[in-house]
Structure formats: C-alpha cells, structure tokens
Design an enzyme around this catalytic site. Sequence first.
Site, short mmCIF file in Angstrom:
data_model
loop_
_atom_site.label_atom_id
_atom_site.label_comp_id
_atom_site.label_asym_id
_atom_site.label_seq_id
_atom_site.Cartn_x
_atom_site.Cartn_y
_atom_site.Cartn_z
N PRO A 221 0.91 -1.24 0.08
CA PRO A 221 0.02 0.02 0.12
C PRO A 221 0.86 1.49 0.06
O PRO A 221 2.01 1.13 0.40
CB PRO A 221 -0.84 0.03 1.20
CG PRO A 221 -0.56 -1.45 1.95
CD PRO A 221 0.60 -2.07 1.31
N PRO A 222 0.22 2.41 -0.14
CA PRO A 222 0.96 3.71 -0.37
C PRO A 222 1.53 4.01 1.19
O PRO A 222 0.94 3.70 1.96
CB PRO A 222 -0.05 4.58 -0.63
CG PRO A 222 -1.11 4.06 -1.28
CD PRO A 222 -1.22 2.67 -0.79
N THR A 227 9.69 3.23 -1.51
CA THR A 227 10.72 3.97 -2.12
C THR A 227 11.91 4.14 -1.16
O THR A 227 13.08 4.01 -1.48
CB THR A 227 10.29 5.32 -2.42
OG1 THR A 227 8.92 5.40 -3.32
CG2 THR A 227 11.08 6.11 -3.43
N GLU A 442 -22.08 9.70 19.75
CA GLU A 442 -20.65 9.22 19.90
C GLU A 442 -20.70 8.19 21.19
O GLU A 442 -20.27 7.21 21.27
CB GLU A 442 -19.67 10.37 20.22
CG GLU A 442 -19.33 11.08 19.04
CD GLU A 442 -19.14 10.16 17.70
OE1 GLU A 442 -18.44 8.91 17.91
OE2 GLU A 442 -19.25 10.58 16.54
N ASP A 518 -20.69 5.78 9.19
CA ASP A 518 -20.99 4.53 9.87
C ASP A 518 -21.86 3.77 8.89
O ASP A 518 -21.21 2.48 9.15
CB ASP A 518 -21.73 4.86 11.21
CG ASP A 518 -20.96 5.57 12.05
OD1 ASP A 518 -19.96 5.87 12.20
OD2 ASP A 518 -21.88 6.44 13.00
P1 ADP Z 1 6.00 4.27 -0.54
O1 ADP Z 1 6.69 4.36 -1.69
O2 ADP Z 1 5.56 3.08 -0.08
O3 ADP Z 1 4.48 5.09 -1.01
P2 ADP Z 1 7.48 5.92 0.99
O4 ADP Z 1 8.95 4.89 0.94
O5 ADP Z 1 7.62 7.22 -0.15
O6 ADP Z 1 6.40 5.27 0.55
O7 ADP Z 1 7.50 6.36 2.45
C1 ADP Z 1 7.28 7.71 2.77
C2 ADP Z 1 7.56 8.12 3.88
O8 ADP Z 1 7.25 7.32 5.02
C3 ADP Z 1 9.26 8.02 4.08
O9 ADP Z 1 9.83 9.06 3.43
C4 ADP Z 1 9.50 7.54 5.66
O10 ADP Z 1 9.53 8.94 6.09
C5 ADP Z 1 8.00 7.24 5.85
N1 ADP Z 1 8.18 5.61 6.15
C6 ADP Z 1 7.22 4.87 5.68
N2 ADP Z 1 7.65 3.35 6.11
C7 ADP Z 1 8.77 3.66 6.83
C8 ADP Z 1 9.57 2.71 7.75
N3 ADP Z 1 9.04 1.60 7.68
N4 ADP Z 1 10.31 3.26 8.51
C9 ADP Z 1 10.60 4.35 8.68
N5 ADP Z 1 10.05 5.53 7.94
C10 ADP Z 1 8.99 5.08 6.85
ZN ZN Z 2 -21.00 7.42 14.34
MG MG Z 3 6.73 5.67 -3.37
#
Ligand code: ADP
Ligand code: ZN
Ligand code: MG
Length: 630
Positions: A221-222, A227, A442, A518
């Site tokens: 997931p994003p 990266t 709530e 919900d």
């Molecule tokens: P993706 O490419 O999977 O969408 P990124 O590698 O660009 O995600 O991650 C975005 C940011 O989230 C990174 O720059 C870092 O700061 C943080 N991050 C994500 N996963 C981790 C992790 N496992 N450990 C430390 N930082 C993380």
């Molecule tokens: Zn609710």
């Molecule tokens: Mg990425």
Amino acid sequence: MEMDDDKKRRSMAIYMLLAIIAMVALRTYLYPSIMATQVKDVSYSQFINDVKDDKVKKVQLNTSSNEISYTIGEGADAKEYKTTAWPDDSSLVSTLEQHKVEMVAQIPDSNANMWLYLLINMLPLIVLIGGAWLLNRRLKKAMGDDGPSMNFGGGLGFGAGLGRSGAKEVKGEETGITFKDVAGQDEAKDSLEEIVSFLEHPEKYAAIGARCPRGALLVGPPGTGKTLLAKAVAGEAKVPFFSISGSEFVEMFVGRGAAKVRDLFKQAKEKAPCIVFIDEIDTIGKRRDTGLTTNDEREQTLNQLLAEMDGFDNHKGIVVLAATNRPDSLDLALLRPGRFDRRIPVELPDLAGRESILKLHANDVKMESAIDFGAVARQTPGASGADLANMINEAALRAVRMGRLRVSQTDIEESVDVVIAGEKKKSTVLSEHEKEVVAYHETGHAIVAAVQDGKAPVSKITIVPRTSGALGFTMQAEEDEHYLTTREEYKQRLAVLCGGRAAEELIFGQMTSGAASDIEKATKIARAMVTQLGMSERFGMVALGESRDRYLGGVNEITCSEGTARDIDTEVQALVEEGHQTALQTLRDNRFKLHEIAHYLQKKETITGEEFMRILKQDDGFAPTLPKQT
Ligand code: ADP
Ligand code: ZN
Ligand code: MG
C-alpha cells in the site's frame, strides 16, 4: 473508449480536410498576385534598346552573378526586368551615361525573394502540422491519457531519440539511507539483503555460476516505505542509484518513452554495479489488452523495458527494483522469471512495527522523556509508515505553536487525531442541540463497544468537529494485534457502528445525517462477510466477488448471477439490521449510563477512555448489563 476513439478520428479528419482546402485556396488566389511582382527576364539587346529609348532611369548590377536589373515606369505601373550582362561590353557605361541612367553596383540579395517564396509555400504546411499537434493534445487531455496517441511525431522523425532519460542519478553513499532508516519491514529487508550482497560482490556470484535476480518488485500500500527501501538497498551496497518514476516514461510522442528506457539502461550499464529503480511501474507496466483500443506509446515503452531487462549482462551487477501498489494490473510478461520474478511484499506495519517507526522518527525531534509510543501505536491500527512519520511531524508543529521546546505526549495524541480525522475545525459552531445529538451519537458507539466483550476498548471520545467533516469520533485501541477476525467479532463491529444511529433513535426518536459514514463502513463489512469471507448461512463458502487493488483500499467486483446479487443484498441487509437491533437493545439496557456519559461529554467535549470506563463502571445502581445473546 471506442466511441471516444471514433470521435477523435472524425474530428482529426475534418481538421485535415479544412486545412487542405485552405491550402489550395491560398495557392490559387493569393499566390498569383504575389508572383505578379516577379522580375521578368529579357534579352540583353532588349535592355540596350530600352536604355536607348530613354525608358530606363536606374540600373543595378550584381557584380557576383553579373546580373543587371532595371525598372521601367514609375509608382504602381513600375515593372522590373533583369538580364545577364554581356561580357566585356565596354561601351555600356558610356551608353548609360549618355542616356543619364543612374548606375548602382551590388543590388540587395535577390535571394530574399526566394525565401519569401519558400516561406509562403511552407506556411500552410507548418500551420497544418502545428494545428494537428495541438488538436491531438487537446483531445488527449480531454480523454485522459488512455487514448491512443497519433503517430505522426515519430513518423516525422522528431521526438524519438531526443534528450536523456531524465533519470536522477544519486551516488549510493549519497542517498544516505540504509536499512537502519527503515523501521520494521524485517521480511522485506531479509529478501533485499541478498541483492545487497550481490551488488557488493557480483564476482563471487559469477564465480560459482549463480544468477542473481535481475529485478525485484516491491509491492504494498502507499506510504509503507517502498521507495525508502529501494534507496536503502543502494545505500547499503554503496552503489549508484538511478531512479525514475513510471509516469515520466509516458510521453506524447510514440517512441519517446522507449528512447528514455534505452537511455536509462545505457547509463546504468556504464555505472554498473548499480540499482535502477522504477517507481510506480504500473503506469507503464499495465497489462496489454487484447481489445481494439491500443496505446502505442505505452506498449512500446513496455516492450523496450522488457527487451532491456533481457538484454543486460548481469555479471556486472545491475538490479532493477520497481515499486507498485497495483500488482494485479501488471503485465504478465513483466513478472516472468528473468524479469521481476521476485516479489517483495511491503505491508502496513503491525503493532511492533508502528512503535518502532514512531521511535525512529521521534529521534529527529526533541521529545520529552517517557513518551509512551506503545499507546500511540495501539491507537493507530492501519496507519502506514508515512502516516506515522506525519504524526510525529504534526506533534512537533503543535509543540512549536504552543511555544514549547519539546514534544509532549499530548502533542502526539492530538496529532494522531489530526492525521486520522483532520484538523479541529474552529469555524464550525454547533448549536447546543446539535452538540447534544452528536454527544449521544458518540456515546452510543462507545457504550456498545464497551459492553460487547471488547477486545478493543474505547480510548477516546470527542465531539470537536474536524476539517474532514466528522462532527466527532470514538477511538478504539486494539489491545494487541491479531490477524484473524471471527464472525462474532465482525458482528460486534457492526453493532458498534450502528450504536451511533441507535442512540439518536432511542433518545430523540429521529434520524440524522451524522451516521452516513458509519452506514458506509457497516455495509462494507457486511458485504465482505457475505461475498468474500463465507460467513453467511445462505451462501456458505462460496466466493461471490473478486477483489482488485487490494493495496488501494480494495474494490470488490460481484461475480454472480443477477438473482444471486439480489439475495446478497438481502443477506447484507439482514446482517446490518441484526447489528442495529443489538445496538438498540444494548443502549436500552444502559439507558441511564447513556444519559450520564452523553451529558458529561457534551460539557467536556473530549473525554479519555479511562474517564469513560470510570463513569460506566461507577456503581450508582445502574451497572451496565450485557445484552441477551440472540
Ligand atoms: P511508498 O513508496 O511505499 O509509498 P515511501 O517510501 O515514499 O512510501 O514512504 C514515505 C515516507 O514514510 C518515508 O519517507 C518515511 O519517512 C516514512 N516511512 C514509511 N515507512 C517507513 C518505515 N518502515 N520506517 C521509517 N519510515 C517510514
Ligand atoms: Zn458514528
Ligand atoms: Mg513511493
């Protein structure tokens, strides 16, 4: 899509037709009048005669071409003539002097005429091409990028081969990122370890005859650190890192993307051992469809990528890493052995992972001592690494706003709310009555959650409106991570989700729009129970849907006959209704606690899980009762 294609082709054809008509019209009407001013060629004796007849006032001699040009008549009637000078006609000068003709040597470049002629002929062509290009671009924009691109760019020979790949090269040491900067994700790191060792000593692998993977695909997931991991591999192995995003390959001109791929690999071969990282590879690696519509540009780029991956000599140590969150849409050819045959899942972090990510990012900011990161991690199931990094940053920003020098526990807890539900919204002023309704809503969720055996106790209730549009929320924190969810637990979740609306109905006898999200969540759960998890009596263990894009929230496509689809709806409805009834019953049984806590919440706006539990458990004769199991 096909419709759009047809439309596009038609407007292109109409444009071409109009342009050609315009060109013909120009040639027949405009040119003759321009050409009329052309110079007329005459014989040398004619020229001498004209001079002798005193018709000529001025003669110009071009010394390089030995051409003589002269004008007869004046103003609009003036006509230009030209002839070639007779070699060694020594009498010419005296004849001209006799007839008082002005003599000028070196006339202005007569080529100017030719240029004008060329320009006029080329102009329509230029307009034609330019117009077609603009039109194509407009159509493309209007249709999104999936439309087929016109091939005229490549055909005319510009486009292809222009420019470098645009890949950013970063020296391995300079990415400055190693595995230490990636918290959690131990399985992913283990899989990448081998690639690091291959990049460090490619000759060791060559000696024994082992082939190292050419490519690995990071899937998840994003925001989970794909990266980041790719950069860390380069940093660990201290090799150059070429990174390019899939979308940078997608170009207007067919062949241009392919040229970029070629160039990228050329650069990589020069710098091997190295890493080539293609981010968001799904933009070019989408499955080639067999339908009539094609996307020439994307396919050529993909084909080039496939060819390059087969082509490079891997003994030098080039590893291609790619990242995607849509693995199921990738072309199968990309995944076959020798290409991206390794798939490295990069999943959302678990409880321990979340805690270590929080700690890692907390190192970069000044924190008060004794911050309970575990508590924050428990409150944030489903948060990605990027979310967690963002939370720490939000907390630091809040500390600055508050004029503090260190980040405190409350800063972090506030920022969790901000990341989950959006910033507190100052401008929304709820009337007292609305506030009361939200408080009951709530509290309804919270009581149903607490009374159910509750593996996820309530950790916070708030009725402060958020920028996301939520008027309040109830936060539950899982006590510890578990990966299996039972049918009973799903049913409890449904009841908790129905708790808000149930409280409104019970107390005010009315329904409000506040339950929309919900309802959406509850329906999604119930639908998954029926179609995917085999948790309904009616259908049992039959998959009635196919899920796609698992990493992007998941889209569920129903794959069944129409009659079944109707039955599914009935089943889903029954499940949600059951939850609704459970919630109503629970709240009826705990009516007094509902009033008590809702009023307390209305006054305080935000209460913690402990406060909530204290009031709920307080023995004032209204101890909570468990609902009768149905
Ligand atoms: P993706 O490419 O999977 O969408 P990124 O590698 O660009 O995600 O991650 C975005 C940011 O989230 C990174 O720059 C870092 O700061 C943080 N991050 C994500 N996963 C981790 C992790 N496992 N450990 C430390 N930082 C993380
Ligand atoms: Zn609710
Ligand atoms: Mg990425």
